[in-house]
Design a protein around this motif. Structure first.
Motif, PDB file in Angstrom:
ATOM      1  N   VAL A 186       0.833  -1.209   0.000  1.00  0.00           N
ATOM      2  CA  VAL A 186       0.000   0.000   0.000  1.00  0.00           C
ATOM      3  C   VAL A 186       0.864   1.254   0.000  1.00  0.00           C
ATOM      4  N   TYR A 187       1.972   1.224   0.740  1.00  0.00           N
ATOM      5  CA  TYR A 187       2.881   2.374   0.738  1.00  0.00           C
ATOM      6  C   TYR A 187       3.426   2.634  -0.669  1.00  0.00           C
ATOM      7  N   SER A 188       3.719   1.566  -1.389  1.00  0.00           N
ATOM      8  CA  SER A 188       4.242   1.709  -2.746  1.00  0.00           C
ATOM      9  C   SER A 188       3.209   2.338  -3.669  1.00  0.00           C
ATOM     10  N   ILE A 189       1.959   1.933  -3.511  1.00  0.00           N
ATOM     11  CA  ILE A 189       0.893   2.508  -4.342  1.00  0.00           C
ATOM     12  C   ILE A 189       0.782   4.008  -4.090  1.00  0.00           C
ATOM     13  N   LYS A 190       0.789   4.382  -2.823  1.00  0.00           N
ATOM     14  CA  LYS A 190       0.689   5.797  -2.473  1.00  0.00           C
ATOM     15  C   LYS A 190       1.873   6.587  -3.034  1.00  0.00           C
ATOM     16  N   THR A 191       3.077   6.067  -2.815  1.00  0.00           N
ATOM     17  CA  THR A 191       4.285   6.779  -3.198  1.00  0.00           C
ATOM     18  C   THR A 191       4.404   6.894  -4.715  1.00  0.00           C
ATOM     19  N   PHE A 192       4.012   5.829  -5.430  1.00  0.00           N
ATOM     20  CA  PHE A 192       4.099   5.845  -6.889  1.00  0.00           C
ATOM     21  C   PHE A 192       3.231   6.944  -7.484  1.00  0.00           C
ATOM     22  N   THR A 193       1.999   7.079  -6.993  1.00  0.00           N
ATOM     23  CA  THR A 193       1.104   8.089  -7.539  1.00  0.00           C
ATOM     24  C   THR A 193       1.543   9.507  -7.169  1.00  0.00           C
ATOM     25  N   HIS A 194       2.372   9.625  -6.125  1.00  0.00           N
ATOM     26  CA  HIS A 194       2.831  10.952  -5.689  1.00  0.00           C
ATOM     27  C   HIS A 194       4.152  11.340  -6.348  1.00  0.00           C
ATOM     28  N   TYR A 195       5.117  10.390  -6.387  1.00  0.00           N
ATOM     29  CA  TYR A 195       6.465  10.712  -6.854  1.00  0.00           C
ATOM     30  C   TYR A 195       6.900   9.933  -8.094  1.00  0.00           C
ATOM     31  N   GLY A 196       6.126   8.922  -8.499  1.00  0.00           N
ATOM     32  CA  GLY A 196       6.542   8.091  -9.617  1.00  0.00           C
ATOM     33  C   GLY A 196       7.413   6.933  -9.155  1.00  0.00           C
ATOM     34  N   MET A 197       7.775   6.076 -10.097  1.00  0.00           N
ATOM     35  CA  MET A 197       8.567   4.895  -9.769  1.00  0.00           C
ATOM     36  C   MET A 197      10.012   5.280  -9.457  1.00  0.00           C
ATOM     37  N   SER A 198      10.591   4.555  -8.494  1.00  0.00           N
ATOM     38  CA  SER A 198      11.986   4.786  -8.111  1.00  0.00           C
ATOM     39  C   SER A 198      12.580   3.453  -7.677  1.00  0.00           C
ATOM     40  N   ALA A 199      13.917   3.436  -7.496  1.00  0.00           N
ATOM     41  CA  ALA A 199      14.586   2.200  -7.077  1.00  0.00           C
ATOM     42  C   ALA A 199      14.108   1.724  -5.708  1.00  0.00           C
ATOM     43  N   PRO A 200      13.992   2.611  -4.682  1.00  0.00           N
ATOM     44  CA  PRO A 200      13.479   2.155  -3.382  1.00  0.00           C
ATOM     45  C   PRO A 200      12.062   1.585  -3.479  1.00  0.00           C
ATOM     46  N   LEU A 201      11.257   2.193  -4.347  1.00  0.00           N
ATOM     47  CA  LEU A 201       9.882   1.721  -4.502  1.00  0.00           C
ATOM     48  C   LEU A 201       9.856   0.327  -5.123  1.00  0.00           C
ATOM     49  N   THR A 202      10.728   0.098  -6.082  1.00  0.00           N
ATOM     50  CA  THR A 202      10.833  -1.228  -6.702  1.00  0.00           C
ATOM     51  C   THR A 202      11.231  -2.273  -5.670  1.00  0.00           C
ATOM     52  N   LEU A 203      12.137  -1.909  -4.768  1.00  0.00           N
ATOM     53  CA  LEU A 203      12.565  -2.838  -3.716  1.00  0.00           C
ATOM     54  C   LEU A 203      11.419  -3.150  -2.751  1.00  0.00           C
ATOM     55  N   LEU A 204      10.616  -2.134  -2.437  1.00  0.00           N
ATOM     56  CA  LEU A 204       9.480  -2.362  -1.541  1.00  0.00           C
ATOM     57  C   LEU A 204       8.450  -3.301  -2.174  1.00  0.00           C
ATOM     58  N   LEU A 205       8.180  -3.112  -3.465  1.00  0.00           N
ATOM     59  CA  LEU A 205       7.251  -4.000  -4.152  1.00  0.00           C
ATOM     60  C   LEU A 205       7.789  -5.422  -4.202  1.00  0.00           C
ATOM     61  N   ALA A 206       9.091  -5.542  -4.420  1.00  0.00           N
ATOM     62  CA  ALA A 206       9.713  -6.872  -4.427  1.00  0.00           C
ATOM     63  C   ALA A 206       9.606  -7.511  -3.046  1.00  0.00           C
ATOM     64  N   LEU A 207       9.798  -6.707  -1.979  1.00  0.00           N
ATOM     65  CA  LEU A 207       9.681  -7.212  -0.612  1.00  0.00           C
ATOM     66  C   LEU A 207       8.275  -7.733  -0.356  1.00  0.00           C
ATOM     67  N   ALA A 208       7.245  -6.976  -0.799  1.00  0.00           N
ATOM     68  CA  ALA A 208       5.865  -7.410  -0.609  1.00  0.00           C
ATOM     69  C   ALA A 208       5.606  -8.724  -1.338  1.00  0.00           C
ATOM     70  N   LEU A 209       6.129  -8.857  -2.552  1.00  0.00           N
ATOM     71  CA  LEU A 209       5.920 -10.082  -3.337  1.00  0.00           C
ATOM     72  C   LEU A 209       6.598 -11.276  -2.689  1.00  0.00           C
ATOM     73  N   VAL A 210       7.841 -11.082  -2.245  1.00  0.00           N
ATOM     74  CA  VAL A 210       8.589 -12.178  -1.610  1.00  0.00           C
ATOM     75  C   VAL A 210       7.940 -12.582  -0.289  1.00  0.00           C
ATOM     76  N   ALA A 211       7.570 -11.592   0.523  1.00  0.00           N
ATOM     77  CA  ALA A 211       6.942 -11.895   1.819  1.00  0.00           C
ATOM     78  C   ALA A 211       5.621 -12.638   1.628  1.00  0.00           C
ATOM     79  N   GLY A 212       4.818 -12.194   0.649  1.00  0.00           N
ATOM     80  CA  GLY A 212       3.561 -12.877   0.382  1.00  0.00           C
ATOM     81  C   GLY A 212       3.772 -14.310  -0.059  1.00  0.00           C
ATOM     82  N   SER A 213       4.779 -14.538  -0.910  1.00  0.00           N
ATOM     83  CA  SER A 213       5.081 -15.898  -1.383  1.00  0.00           C
ATOM     84  C   SER A 213       5.554 -16.783  -0.231  1.00  0.00           C
TER      85      SER A 213
END
Length: 512
Positions: A228-255
């Protein structure tokens, strides 16, 4: 002998009637925390402009004030559902009600946006003990499918009734008192519950519950919070390297969470339930239906107050017909599914949601308050039908002793939909607002930043400007906000058409 048999039959009927009365009395008591949670949600939506003026939050902080509560809920509902199965659902419900009441009273006096966010997060911790406990208790109290469906319809109607009461009660409080008064409503609602629940609500447990697994709890939180933090941040600032890492963390943790549940002998959450297409389809419908309602409420409450200039209570009255239709629709579908398959009923409800967003997108919100009222009424019909039947299908797909886990999944979908509805549609709306607003040249850099953050910020700023500059700013701000409403409405149509397709395909084999 005949007389003796008749006497026995008469005693049995009396006992059965008494049992039935006790079941429905227990349901009435269980409605109190349901009403509280739903009142809190819609009342807070109408308090957003006053909170914005009083605490001066940034746009991101304003979203977190709304979102942090359902976000914490979404991460803790499954563990709390498992804990309730283990220690007793009624016991957990009483603990949650006590904590929720105390923290709500403290949040009412938060001195800053940061304190209010922290208070809302703590409310989410205790709130996670409330909703799955009420639904799982209903599943165990009402064992006959017909009675259970009616009880769930009443439960859903109570939730919608609280949503209807929220704008009215909240609007009254906001017009006569300060913004924190909306949180103090918890005290008079939960006080009678704490007195009556130990008397009327029976305790229930899972005889073989999954253990409370701290690692699994951590993995759920590591999935939901970064997502959810990534969704908020993306719409505010756009995609970035830290944001990509957070999305990857969410995917790995969910798996990892799913893998852990599959390998545990007694998992905290039996993810194999999702192999049942009716169960998984109903959960998805739950999520997407509330996604639409939360996103719609986010923009309509601000439009009515900040663009149309209505008071909080009047704005609440404008939405009352739609919320009443939500209740009526939820109760009306109970007899309907005897003649129309549940999957088709749910799909029709979701198509109503799509029609509501399409109406706003076609006509446009500017200067068209009646159209928003009509659109919200159509949305209410759709949400009421889809939510009642999908919840019944979720609970009906599992044995009674697994009601806690099923209820937790249902509520997780509900709260995740609420989070994503506000986060996705709200963030897109804010991004569109920032990109379309034209700032008068006479404003300082700090004033321009405030005006760009939120419509509430621009409205508050305009109160201190000279009339001509204020009029210029507000004309641009209103136009920018409504351009964002148009974009989010189109997105809402697309999501609801996808949800209707999912419901038609996955739920068409379900029977009433």
């Amino acid at each position: 002998m005949q007389s003796r048999a008749a006497a026995i039959r008469h005693q049995t009927e009396i006992a059965g009637a008494g049992s039935a009365k006790r079941r429905w009395a227990a349901l009435v008591v269980l409605m109190l925390p349901v009403l509280l949670v739903s009142v809190d949600g819609t009342a807070l939506s109408f308090a957003v402009p006053l909170i914005s003026a009083a605490l001066d939050p940034t746009g991101t902080q304003l979203l977190w004030i709304v979102d942090v509560y359902p976000l914490v809920l979404a991460g803790l509902l499954v563990p709390m559902g498992s804990l309730g199965d283990r220690i007793g659902r009624r016991k957990l419900l009483l603990i949650g009600a006590t904590g929720f009441t105390i923290v709500s009273a403290l949040a009412a006096f938060a001195p800053s946006a940061a304190y209010l966010i922290a208070g809302r997060a703590t409310m989410g911790f205790f709130g996670a003990m409330l909703m799955p406990s009420t639904l799982s208790l209903i599943r165990n109290i009402f064992t006959v499918p017909g009675e259970r469906r009616t009880a769930i319809a009443v439960w859903a109607a109570g939730f919608s009734g609280g949503a209807a009461l929220g704008p009215i009660a909240g609007g009254f409080l906001l017009e006569h008192f300060y913004w924190g008064s909306v949180f103090l409503m918890a005290v008079p609602v939960l006080a009678p519950f704490l007195l009556l629940a130990p008397i009327l609500v029976p305790e229930s447990k899972d005889p073989n519950p999954g253990r409370v697994d701290p690692l699994s709890i951590g993995l759920i939180l590591l999935t939901m919070v970064p997502l959810v933090y990534s969704i908020k941040t993306f719409t505010h600032y756009g995609m970035s390297a830290p944001l990509t890492l957070l999305l990857a963390l969410a995917l790995v943790a969910g798996s990892l969470f799913v893998r852990r549940q599959l390998t545990e002998a007694t998992p905290m959450l039996d993810v194999r339930l999702f192999k049942n297409p009716v169960f998984s389809g109903a959960v998805t419908v739950n999520l997407l239906s509330i996604f639409s309602q939360a996103g719609f409420l986010y923009f309509v409450s601000q439009h009515l107050q900040l663009v149309s200039g209505l008071s909080p209570m009047t704005a609440g009255m404008y939405l009352l017909p739609g919320l009443i239709l939500t209740i009526a629709s939820g109760l009306a579908v109970v007899p309907l599914v005897r003649h129309l398959r549940p999957g088709y009923t749910v799909a029709l409800g979701l198509l109503c949601n799509a029609a509501a967003f399409a109406l706003v997108a076609y006509a446009g919100p500017a200067g068209w308050d009646l159209g928003l009222v009509i659109a919200f009424g159509i949305l209410g019909i759709g949400v009421g039908a889809a939510e009642t039947i999908s919840n019944d299908l979720i609970l009906g797909a599992v044995p009674a002793h697994k009601a806690g886990a099923a209820s937790a999944i249902s509520e997780t979908a509900y709260e995740t939909g609420s989070v994503l509805g506000t986060a996705v549609l709200g963030s897109i709306l804010n991004a569109a607002y920032r990109s379309h607003i034209a700032i008068p040249d006479s404003l300082t850099a700090a004033q321009a930043a405030t005006a760009r953050e939120t419509l509430g910020g621009a409205t508050h700023l305009a109160d201190g400007l000279d009339p001509s500059t204020a009029a210029l700013l507000m004309e641009s701000a209103h136009s920018a906000f409504d351009s964002g409403v148009l974009i989010t409405s189109i997105i809402g149509v697309v999501f609801m058409l996808i949800a209707a397709t999912i419901a038609w395909r996955s739920l068409r084999t379900a029977t009433a």
